[in-house]
Design an enzyme around this catalytic site. Sequence first.
Site, PDB file in Angstrom:
ATOM      1  N   ALA A   1       0.801  -1.229   0.000  1.00 38.75           N
ATOM      2  CA  ALA A   1       0.000   0.000   0.000  1.00 38.75           C
ATOM      3  C   ALA A   1       0.841   1.290   0.000  1.00 38.75           C
ATOM      4  CB  ALA A   1      -0.985  -0.035   1.170  1.00 38.75           C
TER       5      ALA A   1
ATOM      6  N   GLN B   1       4.543 -13.470  -1.418  1.00 37.70           N
ATOM      7  CA  GLN B   1       5.295 -12.286  -0.963  1.00 37.70           C
ATOM      8  C   GLN B   1       6.087 -12.592   0.306  1.00 37.70           C
ATOM      9  OE1 GLN B   1       2.097 -12.288  -1.898  1.00 37.70           O
ATOM     10  NE2 GLN B   1       1.443 -10.357  -2.801  1.00 37.70           N
TER      11      GLN B   1
ATOM     12  N   ASP C   1      -3.885  -2.646   3.844  1.00 37.38           N
ATOM     13  CA  ASP C   1      -4.094  -1.932   2.583  1.00 37.38           C
ATOM     14  C   ASP C   1      -5.093  -0.803   2.742  1.00 37.38           C
ATOM     15  OD1 ASP C   1      -2.619  -4.237   1.356  1.00 37.38           O
ATOM     16  OD2 ASP C   1      -3.093  -2.971  -0.374  1.00 37.38           O
TER      17      ASP C   1
HETATM   18  O1  MRU Z   1      -0.893  -7.611  -3.143  1.00 37.75           O
HETATM   19  P1  MRU Z   1       0.145  -6.862  -2.366  1.00 37.75           P
HETATM   20  O2  MRU Z   1       1.467  -7.555  -2.334  1.00 37.75           O
HETATM   21  O3  MRU Z   1       0.252  -5.429  -2.828  1.00 37.75           O
HETATM   22  O4  MRU Z   1      -0.419  -6.842  -0.887  1.00 37.75           O
HETATM   23  C1  MRU Z   1       0.318  -6.174   0.096  1.00 37.75           C
HETATM   24  C2  MRU Z   1      -0.218  -6.354   1.463  1.00 37.75           C
HETATM   25  O5  MRU Z   1      -1.221  -6.988   1.669  1.00 37.75           O
HETATM   26  C3  MRU Z   1       0.512  -5.648   2.562  1.00 37.75           C
HETATM   27  O6  MRU Z   1       0.357  -6.327   3.767  1.00 37.75           O
HETATM   28  C4  MRU Z   1      -0.064  -4.235   2.730  1.00 37.75           C
HETATM   29  O7  MRU Z   1      -0.056  -3.544   1.502  1.00 37.75           O
HETATM   30  C5  MRU Z   1       0.674  -3.450   3.718  1.00 37.75           C
HETATM   31  S1  MRU Z   1       2.275  -3.040   3.150  1.00 37.75           S
HETATM   32  C6  MRU Z   1       3.048  -2.048   4.254  1.00 37.75           C
END
Ligand code: MRU
Length: 360
Positions: free
Chosen positions: A71, A197, A238
């Site tokens: 995010a 991830q 997010d």
């Molecule tokens: O699909 P992504 O990899 O963008 O999802 C990211 C997440 O769910 C993270 O936990 C969230 O963005 C917080 S990042 C500081």
Amino acid sequence: MAGMLGVGGRRSRRTRYGEAMPDPIPPTIEWRDGAVRMIDQRRLPGELAYVDARTVDELCDAIRTMVVRGAPALGVAGAMGVALARSTGEPLGTAAERIVATRPTAANLEWGVRRALSADDPLSEARRVAAEDMARNRALGALGAPLLPEGARVLTHCNAGSLACAGYGTALGVVRAAHETGRAPRVWVDETRPMLQGSRLTAWELGRLGVPATLVADSAAGSLMAADRVDCVLVGADRVAANGDVANKVGTYSLAVLAAHHSVPFYVAAPTSTIDLACPDGSAIPVEQRAGEEVAALAGTRLAPDDTEVENPAFDVTPAVLVTAIVTENGIARPPYTETLAALADRPVAKRPSTQARNT
Ligand code: MRU
């Protein structure tokens, strides 16, 4: 050792001879020579490579395909996308709508776009968004670290580290601050199906930082908690709704239910740029649906039968009642979140715009 502000606002520590110690994790996203330069997160951990976006189309493609993700990093990307539009002469309004529509769940994306749109100089504003993000994460890391007991065994999901931000990280920022202040945390790293991830990015970051980490299959979390091997769950977000409902990577909700069942604290770390006070509760959060192929295949190899129907929500919503506390750069919010988040959020409640992204 006291920190100092390095190039581009990146804080670096000094060796005992006075030289700046470089951050072990390079900047996720920067403006370089008229382009948005991003670490290509699809290629980690195998290769530290970069993608340069020189047009809004290229940037949208990089966001959709998860060259850049997380995010707060998307907030910077959104702001820099507006700067790109300005430099290429594309109408800012349509460019902004196209950028916001790429990934609808992360509150920061639209927030970053709006910041740049409302500035006379979108590029300077985008750079400010990046520098501020780093500062916010350092601040929330320092505030959140004392939540972790000495030697805490922390379970995290997805990647909420430096790679998900301009730098430092949110949930991993808390872990990092605890590590830097000698609290000796250890991390259970959920692999985070389907895009991995956790195993690809979080394990890489923690390795670079020297934080002890153990990779586990997502489905191991319950038995680890039952065996009393998890002291807290700590994740990013997010989008955080006004009532404290939290959208984060799919699988977060299951962890919160497990944590409640086992009386394990469930913490969320997020800068106030992720708090959306205009969103009353989780039911108003748009959840991104991604291609079924991400679930049906692994590392490019199709595993499920060709005609298998797949559902692939990228995020889920954890109800506020399961959230022990939300760590922000302005303080730690605890229930009742409707009051505590409003007091901590540093932006006014804006009328919700009607963009395409809201309807996806
Ligand atoms: O699909 P992504 O990899 O963008 O999802 C990211 C997440 O769910 C993270 O936990 C969230 O963005 C917080 S990042 C500081």
